[in-house]
Design a protein around this motif. Structure first.
Motif, PDB file in Angstrom:
ATOM      1  N   ALA A 111       0.507  -1.623   0.184  1.00 59.93           N
ATOM      2  CA  ALA A 111       0.286   0.132   0.146  1.00 59.93           C
ATOM      3  C   ALA A 111       1.088   1.647  -0.224  1.00 59.93           C
ATOM      4  CB  ALA A 111      -0.647   0.291   1.083  1.00 59.93           C
ATOM      5  N   ARG A 112       0.446   2.609  -0.621  1.00 66.71           N
ATOM      6  CA  ARG A 112       1.426   4.040  -0.817  1.00 66.71           C
ATOM      7  C   ARG A 112       0.745   4.843   0.778  1.00 66.71           C
ATOM      8  NH1 ARG A 112       2.011   7.758  -5.246  1.00 66.71           N
ATOM      9  NH2 ARG A 112       3.291   9.937  -3.960  1.00 66.71           N
ATOM     10  N   VAL A 113       1.262   5.074   1.332  1.00 67.10           N
ATOM     11  CA  VAL A 113       1.063   5.802   2.379  1.00 67.10           C
ATOM     12  C   VAL A 113       1.146   7.274   2.190  1.00 67.10           C
ATOM     13  CG1 VAL A 113       0.377   3.751   4.443  1.00 67.10           C
ATOM     14  CG2 VAL A 113       2.827   5.281   3.958  1.00 67.10           C
ATOM     15  N   THR A 114       0.738   7.684   2.911  1.00 65.32           N
ATOM     16  CA  THR A 114       1.096   9.531   3.104  1.00 65.32           C
ATOM     17  C   THR A 114       0.956  10.467   4.003  1.00 65.32           C
ATOM     18  OG1 THR A 114       0.233  11.707   1.835  1.00 65.32           O
ATOM     19  CG2 THR A 114      -1.797  10.005   2.296  1.00 65.32           C
ATOM     20  N   THR A 115       1.528  11.002   4.994  1.00 65.17           N
ATOM     21  CA  THR A 115       1.404  12.221   6.155  1.00 65.17           C
ATOM     22  C   THR A 115       0.071  13.248   5.084  1.00 65.17           C
ATOM     23  OG1 THR A 115       3.312  13.300   5.975  1.00 65.17           O
ATOM     24  CG2 THR A 115       3.704  11.292   7.290  1.00 65.17           C
ATOM     25  N   HIS A 116      -0.462  13.074   4.573  1.00 67.62           N
ATOM     26  CA  HIS A 116      -1.141  14.249   4.321  1.00 67.62           C
ATOM     27  C   HIS A 116      -2.693  13.617   4.689  1.00 67.62           C
ATOM     28  CE1 HIS A 116       1.645  15.655   0.596  1.00 67.62           C
ATOM     29  NE2 HIS A 116       2.285  15.637   1.855  1.00 67.62           N
ATOM     30  N   PHE A 117      -2.741  14.050   5.920  1.00 66.67           N
ATOM     31  CA  PHE A 117      -3.931  13.353   5.783  1.00 66.67           C
ATOM     32  C   PHE A 117      -5.190  13.923   5.032  1.00 66.67           C
ATOM     33  CE2 PHE A 117      -0.641  12.422   9.596  1.00 66.67           C
ATOM     34  CZ  PHE A 117      -0.868  11.096   9.348  1.00 66.67           C
ATOM     35  N   SER A 118      -6.575  13.386   5.129  1.00 61.66           N
ATOM     36  CA  SER A 118      -7.369  13.623   4.420  1.00 61.66           C
ATOM     37  C   SER A 118      -9.294  12.755   5.043  1.00 61.66           C
ATOM     38  CB  SER A 118      -7.649  14.109   3.300  1.00 61.66           C
ATOM     39  OG  SER A 118      -7.425  12.236   2.831  1.00 61.66           O
ATOM     40  N   LEU A 119      -9.820  13.533   6.511  1.00 67.05           N
ATOM     41  CA  LEU A 119     -10.535  12.811   5.915  1.00 67.05           C
ATOM     42  C   LEU A 119     -11.770  13.361   5.965  1.00 67.05           C
ATOM     43  CD1 LEU A 119     -10.351  13.186  10.711  1.00 67.05           C
ATOM     44  CD2 LEU A 119      -9.589  11.172   8.639  1.00 67.05           C
ATOM     45  N   PRO A 120     -12.806  13.038   4.666  1.00 66.17           N
ATOM     46  CA  PRO A 120     -14.609  13.095   4.407  1.00 66.17           C
ATOM     47  C   PRO A 120     -14.896  13.394   4.754  1.00 66.17           C
ATOM     48  CG  PRO A 120     -13.648  11.342   3.234  1.00 66.17           C
ATOM     49  CD  PRO A 120     -12.010  11.158   4.589  1.00 66.17           C
ATOM     50  N   GLY A 121     -15.952  14.241   4.949  1.00 64.50           N
ATOM     51  CA  GLY A 121     -17.283  14.317   5.447  1.00 64.50           C
ATOM     52  C   GLY A 121     -18.374  14.454   4.155  1.00 64.50           C
ATOM     53  N   ARG A 122     -19.642  15.112   4.714  1.00 66.65           N
ATOM     54  CA  ARG A 122     -20.451  15.245   3.600  1.00 66.65           C
ATOM     55  C   ARG A 122     -20.085  16.153   2.780  1.00 66.65           C
ATOM     56  NH1 ARG A 122     -24.742  13.154   0.360  1.00 66.65           N
ATOM     57  NH2 ARG A 122     -26.199  13.964  -0.019  1.00 66.65           N
ATOM     58  N   TRP A 123     -20.111  17.511   3.002  1.00 72.23           N
ATOM     59  CA  TRP A 123     -19.515  18.660   2.156  1.00 72.23           C
ATOM     60  C   TRP A 123     -18.142  18.790   1.995  1.00 72.23           C
ATOM     61  CZ3 TRP A 123     -24.761  18.446   1.050  1.00 72.23           C
ATOM     62  CH2 TRP A 123     -25.187  18.604   2.458  1.00 72.23           C
ATOM     63  N   ILE A 124     -17.231  18.478   2.621  1.00 69.50           N
ATOM     64  CA  ILE A 124     -15.993  19.036   3.457  1.00 69.50           C
ATOM     65  C   ILE A 124     -15.347  17.933   3.312  1.00 69.50           C
ATOM     66  CG2 ILE A 124     -14.655  20.158   4.880  1.00 69.50           C
ATOM     67  CD1 ILE A 124     -16.812  22.232   5.782  1.00 69.50           C
ATOM     68  N   VAL A 125     -13.869  17.948   3.076  1.00 72.65           N
ATOM     69  CA  VAL A 125     -12.833  17.422   2.589  1.00 72.65           C
ATOM     70  C   VAL A 125     -11.766  18.327   4.087  1.00 72.65           C
ATOM     71  CG1 VAL A 125     -10.936  15.804   2.354  1.00 72.65           C
ATOM     72  CG2 VAL A 125     -13.392  15.764   0.756  1.00 72.65           C
ATOM     73  N   TYR A 126     -11.438  17.207   5.136  1.00 72.71           N
ATOM     74  CA  TYR A 126     -10.791  18.340   6.585  1.00 72.71           C
ATOM     75  C   TYR A 126      -9.463  17.638   5.777  1.00 72.71           C
ATOM     76  CZ  TYR A 126      -8.482  19.591  10.719  1.00 72.71           C
ATOM     77  OH  TYR A 126      -8.451  19.878  11.894  1.00 72.71           O
ATOM     78  N   MET A 127      -8.228  18.371   5.896  1.00 74.10           N
ATOM     79  CA  MET A 127      -7.132  18.237   5.825  1.00 74.10           C
ATOM     80  C   MET A 127      -6.609  18.680   7.145  1.00 74.10           C
ATOM     81  SD  MET A 127      -6.321  18.215   1.786  1.00 74.10           S
ATOM     82  CE  MET A 127      -7.040  20.250   2.022  1.00 74.10           C
ATOM     83  N   PRO A 128      -5.914  17.896   8.402  1.00 70.96           N
ATOM     84  CA  PRO A 128      -5.682  19.123   9.408  1.00 70.96           C
ATOM     85  C   PRO A 128      -4.775  19.851   9.136  1.00 70.96           C
ATOM     86  CG  PRO A 128      -5.238  16.765   9.802  1.00 70.96           C
ATOM     87  CD  PRO A 128      -6.292  16.788   8.133  1.00 70.96           C
ATOM     88  N   TYR A 129      -3.518  19.472   8.014  1.00 67.29           N
ATOM     89  CA  TYR A 129      -2.429  20.484   7.909  1.00 67.29           C
ATOM     90  C   TYR A 129      -1.654  20.866   6.730  1.00 67.29           C
ATOM     91  CZ  TYR A 129      -1.402  17.289  12.265  1.00 67.29           C
ATOM     92  OH  TYR A 129      -1.573  16.723  13.220  1.00 67.29           O
ATOM     93  N   ALA A 130      -2.830  21.014   5.781  1.00 66.10           N
ATOM     94  CA  ALA A 130      -2.588  21.176   4.761  1.00 66.10           C
ATOM     95  C   ALA A 130      -2.688  23.084   4.426  1.00 66.10           C
ATOM     96  CB  ALA A 130      -4.044  21.120   3.643  1.00 66.10           C
ATOM     97  N   ASP A 131      -3.319  23.478   5.164  1.00 65.25           N
ATOM     98  CA  ASP A 131      -2.998  25.120   4.897  1.00 65.25           C
ATOM     99  C   ASP A 131      -3.467  25.657   3.731  1.00 65.25           C
ATOM    100  OD1 ASP A 131      -2.425  27.737   5.839  1.00 65.25           O
ATOM    101  OD2 ASP A 131      -1.353  27.205   6.044  1.00 65.25           O
ATOM    102  N   TYR A 132      -4.961  25.471   3.265  1.00 67.45           N
ATOM    103  CA  TYR A 132      -5.474  26.305   1.998  1.00 67.45           C
ATOM    104  C   TYR A 132      -6.544  25.456   1.242  1.00 67.45           C
ATOM    105  CZ  TYR A 132      -4.739  21.608  -0.818  1.00 67.45           C
ATOM    106  OH  TYR A 132      -4.922  19.745  -1.034  1.00 67.45           O
TER     107      TYR A 132
END
Length: 435
Positions: A111-132
């Protein structure tokens, strides 16, 4: 008419999406061990490869996952240094590292992994450290894009990143903020688990098929959601209420007096079996052939039984137009990804070639997976790409032939030289005598 049909009584939930009665998407609840994308793990770096700017990370799976330097550097492009540092400056063997699965293990690759975390919600994809802030490209109206961008900038905290999903179009700020707060709480729980977790350990699991169905697929564009179990239907209704969706009235429980499984009763199973064939016939009598290799997918278009109308160019264009429609559907349904090359029937007119490419690009806009029609090659082939995240329907529901190894051919023996039969001479007085 757009329908979602959920079969639950024959084992794990199986979801079919139909547009005007035609099957366009299919997915099922897969074994837990193979549902990887989106999962977050606490792992340990076991090997750093300076020559590849990559590292292997043990996360508790059969094969170690791998991470590229781009997935360790900041997610915001403006924060990435012009000259990338050696990966040995960022990772070392034995280092504990929290990562998220970005791409499932495919073939011999982990598997390919990343530290660019993302959690999808209904309206938003939340990326705690992306800053954009990003807005879905499928939201076309500039005033709406500007409104959503303004809302996102106001509700996010410094350092946080948000992607506004297509379904957020027209939604009020309260809905987006509620979604964001829920995702923040989920991420806080992940960090709390990571503090006390041993290595390797699963910290967050992507939700099951029914929750993903409501979150990602059940929208205002869906006219009806049909399900064969009243208990599961109530669960889907509860999820719609929790997400603030006014769609509960579109849920219908299906009952079949004959006792047939839902997908068989509605002809979905038959459509699915036809769609995964190597040769798929078009209504006109033409057909497409789909061949997959490790490097790319090749699709060939043929006129087949279609003899056409006024002239050859009209026949070719009509077949190619119908094939483009079917190819767009099959890519979604079979979840084919990577590089895709289509060999349409040769067209003399440049305007016809442009029209076919534009038509396929328009069809691909219906696809929730990111795709791009690149254009025509100098050899007259149409190139496109589609993001590959999971195993395709072919890989999940077909097996390689043990006799031909997937080639469709069995090697014929090469002719062997005929061995000459030694001649027995009878000359001499000793002929015929036994010794």
């Amino acid at each position: 008419m757009k329908q979602i049909v959920v079969q639950t009584r024959e084992g794990d939930p199986q979801v079919a999406v139909l547009e005007d009665g035609k099957l366009v998407e299919y997915y099922s609840e897969r074994p837990v061990k193979s549902q990887l994308v989106g999962n977050v793990y606490k792992g340990k770096v076991v090997n750093v490869l300076p020559g590849m700017q990559a590292a292997f990370v043990q996360i508790g799976l059969e094969k170690n996952a791998f991470i590229y330097i781009d997935d360790v550097l900041p997610a915001h492009l403006d924060q990435v240094p012009r000259v990338k540092p050696p990966i040995t400056e960022l990772l070392r063997e034995g280092q504990e590292l929290t990562v998220q699965i970005a791409k499932e293990a495919l073939g011999t690759k982990g598997a390919r992994v990343t530290t660019h975390f993302s959690l999808p919600g209904r309206w938003i994809v939340y990326m705690p450290y992306a800053d954009y802030v990003g807005i879905s490209r499928k939201i076309d109206a500039e005033p709406e894009r500007a409104r959503l961008k303004d809302i996102a900038e106001r509700i996010r905290r410094p350092g946080e990143g948000l992607i506004i999903r297509t379904v957020a179009e027209g939604e009020p700020v309260e809905a987006l903020e509620r979604d964001l707060n829920m995702l923040r709480r989920e991420w806080a729980r992940v960090l709390e688990r990571a503090e006390r977790a041993k290595v390797p350990e699963l910290l967050f699991r992507e939700p099951g098929v029914l929750e993903r169905l409501v979150r990602d697929t059940f929208t205002d564009q869906v006219d009806e959601l049909v399900i064969d179990d009243a208990v599961r239907a109530a669960e889907v209704g509860r999820l719609t209420r929790e997400m603030g969706l006014a769609l509960e009235g579109r849920i219908r429980v299906h009952s079949d007096a004959a006792g047939k499984p839902l997908h068989h009763a509605l002809g979905i199973h038959q459509q699915l079996e036809t769609a995964v064939q190597r040769k798929v016939w078009l209504k006109s009598g033409g057909y497409v052939i789909i061949d997959r290799t490790e490097a790319l997918t090749v699709i060939d278009v043929n006129t087949g039984k279609y003899t056409g109308g006024r002239n050859l160019e009209d026949t070719v264009y009509t077949t190619n137009l119908e094939a483009a429609e079917e190819i767009g559907r099959l890519l979604r349904l079979r979840d084919l990804g990577g590089i895709i090359v289509v060999d349409f029937i040769d067209m003399a007119s440049e305007s016809s070639r442009s029209a076919i490419a534009d038509h396929l690009a328009e069809i691909m806009k219906r696809d929730r997976t990111k795709s791009l029609v690149v254009g025509w090659t100098r050899l007259g082939l149409l190139e496109l790409t589609r993001k590959k995240v999971r195993e395709s329907l072919d890989e999940l529901h077909t097996a390689t032939c043990p006799h031909c190894g997937g080639t469709g051919k069995i090697a014929a023996p090469f002719p062997q030289p005929q061995r000459k039969t030694p001649s027995h001479k009878t000359s001499g007085s000793g002929a015929g005598k036994s010794h």
